[in-house]
Write a protein that holds these residues in place. Structure first.
Motif, short mmCIF file in Angstrom:
data_model
loop_
_atom_site.label_atom_id
_atom_site.label_comp_id
_atom_site.label_asym_id
_atom_site.label_seq_id
_atom_site.Cartn_x
_atom_site.Cartn_y
_atom_site.Cartn_z
N MET A 55 14.48 22.89 60.07
CA MET A 55 14.30 22.67 58.82
C MET A 55 15.72 22.51 58.92
N ASP A 56 16.60 21.64 57.56
CA ASP A 56 17.46 20.98 57.60
C ASP A 56 18.05 21.75 56.60
N VAL A 57 19.66 22.04 57.43
CA VAL A 57 20.23 23.12 56.52
C VAL A 57 21.67 22.11 55.64
N GLY A 58 21.84 22.53 53.97
CA GLY A 58 22.75 21.80 53.78
C GLY A 58 24.11 22.83 53.31
N VAL A 59 24.71 22.68 53.83
CA VAL A 59 26.41 24.14 52.83
C VAL A 59 27.32 23.63 52.35
N ALA A 60 26.87 24.21 51.36
CA ALA A 60 28.75 23.51 50.75
C ALA A 60 29.31 23.48 50.54
N VAL A 61 30.53 23.16 50.12
CA VAL A 61 31.56 23.49 50.08
C VAL A 61 32.12 25.22 49.30
N PHE A 62 32.85 25.99 49.52
CA PHE A 62 32.74 27.42 49.06
C PHE A 62 33.56 27.37 47.65
N ASP A 63 33.12 28.51 47.61
CA ASP A 63 34.02 28.61 45.82
C ASP A 63 35.22 29.59 47.09
N PRO A 64 36.54 28.91 46.34
CA PRO A 64 37.62 29.20 46.79
C PRO A 64 37.66 31.12 46.82
N GLY A 65 36.95 31.30 45.72
CA GLY A 65 37.52 32.91 45.45
C GLY A 65 38.39 33.61 44.47
N ILE A 66 39.25 32.11 43.97
CA ILE A 66 40.37 32.69 43.60
C ILE A 66 40.27 33.33 41.76
N ASP A 67 38.95 33.38 41.22
CA ASP A 67 38.64 34.26 40.35
C ASP A 67 38.42 35.42 40.48
N GLU A 68 38.37 36.35 42.06
CA GLU A 68 37.88 37.20 42.73
C GLU A 68 39.72 37.89 42.96
N LEU A 69 39.80 37.46 43.08
CA LEU A 69 41.28 38.22 43.79
C LEU A 69 41.79 39.31 42.69
N SER A 70 42.36 40.18 43.84
CA SER A 70 42.81 41.44 42.74
C SER A 70 44.40 40.67 43.22
N ARG A 71 44.74 42.22 41.90
CA ARG A 71 46.38 41.57 41.30
C ARG A 71 47.21 41.87 42.85
N SER A 72 47.32 42.48 44.02
CA SER A 72 48.19 41.82 45.11
C SER A 72 47.48 41.12 45.60
N GLN A 73 46.25 40.94 45.90
CA GLN A 73 46.03 39.77 46.50
C GLN A 73 46.38 38.15 45.83
N GLU A 74 46.99 38.59 44.31
CA GLU A 74 47.37 36.74 43.33
C GLU A 74 48.39 37.68 44.00
N GLU A 75 49.65 38.36 44.61
CA GLU A 75 50.62 38.05 44.84
C GLU A 75 50.79 37.24 46.02
N ILE A 76 49.87 37.65 47.20
CA ILE A 76 49.97 36.68 48.46
C ILE A 76 49.63 35.69 48.76
#
Lengths: 412, 308
Positions: free
Chosen positions: A65-86
């Motif tokens: 089977m041929d596999v395609g890997v999508a460009v990932f979601d950077p997950g910026i929307d899921e950052l917690s407040r403490s993560q957002e700082e760094i």
């Protein structure tokens, strides 16, 4: 009689209560002191390595089977407040292109799959499609969520992977060999293989491969191929019939699909260049970030413990100082309250120190951002431009193929 | 009353002048396009004229130059007109390359609206609109090299003129469906070759960029070490694991180094699939003897050996 009993009882219980308060006070002070002395954290990292597994049985090429890997979601929307700082958003975006490339390379190296490529877009149907979100990446730990879907649209599974790496991974000899988080990529590859071997039969593979080819063909000449596949009530593609192998239109579509793979291969070269350019500064950033993150975490934990222990010690000390029956207890209580106050102050000092490390992490991020952001823009620019140019060519082929179909089917 | 009459006549005069000016503008466009047939679509408006006018400048500038990029104008604008990789050129029947943005679709070509018209350039350098109704267009005058059903490619009579309007070639013979299909097939084939040449060029550029970075590439490309796969029985085999790790063929590092073609090898833009594969294999071959053998094979296949 009762009065005398009560008085006796009071005289009996009062010393017990006093000794209890004194005991609690002493215990609080002792606990607080122990807490302070135990501030140094010891994080144990596993250095065990999960290798990527290769299937026992060799699979015929037509069933790979041929596999395609999508460009990932950077997950910026899921950052917690403490993560957002760094978390530096530009670095996350850079990682969202880098991580799928490493994953694709890992899957390709296992030999369990056909071609494995990072997909510039979703217009080329692949047998399997991996998409993901980066949940955390700070050099010390990494977490990603991966979703696997086949060309019929059926979701195989969604799973989160979390890995904390050790200092050992950043030693030069190790860095040369592997990505510090290679275990995550290997685990994803192993899970994918395990799922396929357990749940997917040969007939399923054949159907999945046929559907991806027919979806591609349908995207070029819908009127010629729309009857071969249908969409069920779950929104998944189902195979209705297979076209004849002698169908000249199918032959042309296969020739075009080869070109589509060539285009995807070219994009792969872009990603390869990008990964090679990014590797050195990114690894350097991750290494520094690893130490900073460790320091930060230890300082934050230490600050939290000190403030908590200081608070308990102050309360205990005050209780002992005010309720202590003897001079020693009162003095001890006062001393404990003072020590608690000192611990609280040192906790705030640790917090200030942690803040400095946070700043340091931000500066590190900005430094890498200056390095990788232009490369990300260049990669995206080249990919979009090439995709657009190729799509122009496809559009012309679509028109020619539509006419050919019309002539050959007698519509014209 | 006289004043009123004067005003009325003045207003009429102004209106007539204005309408004449408008006609002049349209006829200027028509003359520049080489006796453009007047569009019959009611959708022709001043806005559509202006939009087609802006397209003409873009199209003329791209199709008139052999180094045209072929990137859609909108995308070029998005990219700031810079850093765009070489785009896929297209060859019209006269052998001229033109950008994809100047090629109308078949469906566009059958819509008699100038809004859908696309400005091309004929062999004399005249700008023409190729998206107008074929019933109203003179094929000899609107030779933009476009592929459409009404202007089938492959019917040039040597001078690069595309004819075959209404299913007739320049000799006036009717074509059967299979003949038309064969012509379309040839057009498709030419498209493949163009595409292959384009992709090959782009890959060469990408790989030379990759080579320029140097050997300190990503481990993703260099493979090796613990990142290598192993077979399932080897996982549980215990002590023998380490050896087995480096054995699988699929785990060999993928070499991204390429070797420049010899001086007598042309750019390869017109290579077909086989030639392209030979070329890629030769460029990727590290053994000089094998590489030279592959280039010989390439020369033989492409006819270079015979010519020389």
């Amino acid at each position: 009689m009762n009065k005398s009993l009560n008085a006796r009882n009071q005289s009996v219980f009062y010393p017990q209560t006093r000794s209890l308060v004194a005991s609690v006070s002493r215990l609080s002070i002792i606990l607080g002191l122990f807490w302070v002395s135990g501030c140094a954290t010891h994080t144990v990292k596993s250095t065990s390595y999960t290798p990527a597994i290769q299937a026992i049985e060799s699979v015929p090429e037509n069933l790979l089977m041929d596999v395609g890997v999508a460009v990932f979601d950077p997950g910026i929307d899921e950052l917690s407040r403490s993560q957002e700082e760094i978390v530096n958003q530009d670095i996350r975006i850079a990682e969202s292109q880098y991580v799928p490339f490493l994953l694709a390379e890992t899957l390709q190296r296992t030999g369990n799959w056909g071609i494995v490529r990072v997909m510039p877009n979703t217009s080329s149907p692949m047998d399997l499609y991996l998409s993901g979100t980066i949940l955390n990446s700070d050099g010390e730990s990494m977490a990603v969520r991966v979703r696997v879907e086949d060309s019929t649209g059926e979701v195989w599974y969604t799973k989160e992977y979390n890995e904390a790496t050790s200092r050992f991974s950043y030693e030069p000899s190790q860095k040369r060999q592997n990505d510090p988080f290679q275990t995550i990529y290997n685990s994803i590859a192993n899970d994918l293989l395990a799922f396929k071997e357990k749940k997917i039969k040969i007939a399923d593979v054949e159907e999945i491969r046929a559907i991806s080819e027919l979806r591609f063909a349908k995207s070029f000449i819908p009127e010629a191929f729309e009857d071969y596949i249908d969409v069920d009530r779950n929104g998944e593609f189902v195979l209705v019939a297979l076209p004849s192998e002698q169908d000249p239109l199918l032959g042309r579509l296969r020739t075009i699909r080869e070109r589509d793979f060539m285009f995807i291969d070219t994009v792969q070269d872009y990603y390869d260049t990008y990964a090679r350019q990014m590797r050195e500064p990114y690894d350097s950033w991750r290494e520094q970030s690893f130490y900073e993150t460790l320091e930060l975490r230890e300082l934050e934990a230490s600050a939290r413990r000190r403030i908590l222990a200081g608070g308990v010690a102050v309360l205990g000390g005050l209780a002992a100082a005010t309720s202590g029956g003897d001079y020693v207890t009162q003095t001890g209580g006062a001393f404990g309250a003072g020590a608690g106050a000192y611990m609280i102050k040192s906790g705030f000092d640790k917090r200030a120190e942690a803040q400095m490390h946070r700043e340091s992490l931000r500066e590190l991020g900005e430094s890498l951002e200056n390095d990788v952001a232009p490369r990300v823009i260049d990669l995206q620019d080249r990919t979009i431009t090439l995709s657009g140019t190729v799509e122009e060519q496809y559009e012309q082929w679509r028109e020619i193929l539509a006419d050919l179909y019309a002539y050959e089917s007698g519509d014209l | 009353m006289n004043n009123l009459k004067c005003d009325f006549f003045a207003a009429v005069l102004v209106a007539v002048s204005m309408s004449m000016l408008g006609c002049q503008s349209t006829s200027q466009n028509a003359s520049s396009s080489g006796s453009l047939p007047k569009p019959t679509s009611p959708s022709v408006s001043s806005s559509s004229s202006s939009s087609s006018g802006s397209m003409s400048s873009s199209s003329a500038s791209t199709s008139g130059s052999p180094s045209q990029t072929g990137i859609p104008a909108a995308r070029q604008a998005q990219n700031g007109g810079a850093s765009a990789p070489a785009s896929l050129p297209q060859i019209n029947q006269g052998g001229q390359r033109r950008g994809p943005e100047s090629q109308p679709s078949r469906r566009e070509a059958t819509q008699p609206s100038i809004q859908n018209g696309d400005m091309g350039q004929d062999n004399d350098g005249n700008i023409s609109i190729s998206g107008v109704d074929s019933a109203n267009s003179d094929p000899k005058q609107s030779n933009s090299g476009d592929y459409t059903l009404d202007r089938l490619p492959g019917l040039d009579t040597g001078g690069g003129n595309v004819v075959a309007n209404s299913g007739r070639d320049s000799q006036g013979g009717a074509m059967t469906s299979s003949e038309r299909a064969a012509i379309l097939d040839r057009e498709l084939q030419r498209g493949y070759e163009e595409f292959d040449g384009f992709i090959l060029g782009e890959r060469e550029r990408a790989q030379s960029r990759n080579n320029a970075i140097g050997p300190s590439g990503s481990q993703a490309s260099s493979g090796g070490g613990q990142g290598l796969p192993q077979t399932l029985p080897q996982v549980s085999a215990g002590a023998g694991d380490v050896e087995s790790l480096s054995r699988p063929v699929s785990s060999e590092p993928r070499s991204t180094e390429t070797f420049a073609p010899p001086a007598d090898i042309p750019s390869g833009r017109d290579d077909d699939v086989v030639a392209r594969q030979l070329r890629e294999a030769a460029m990727a071959e590290s053994d000089p003897e094998l590489r030279e053998a592959l280039w010989d094979e390439y020369r033989n296949y492409t006819g270079l050996g015979i010519d020389n």
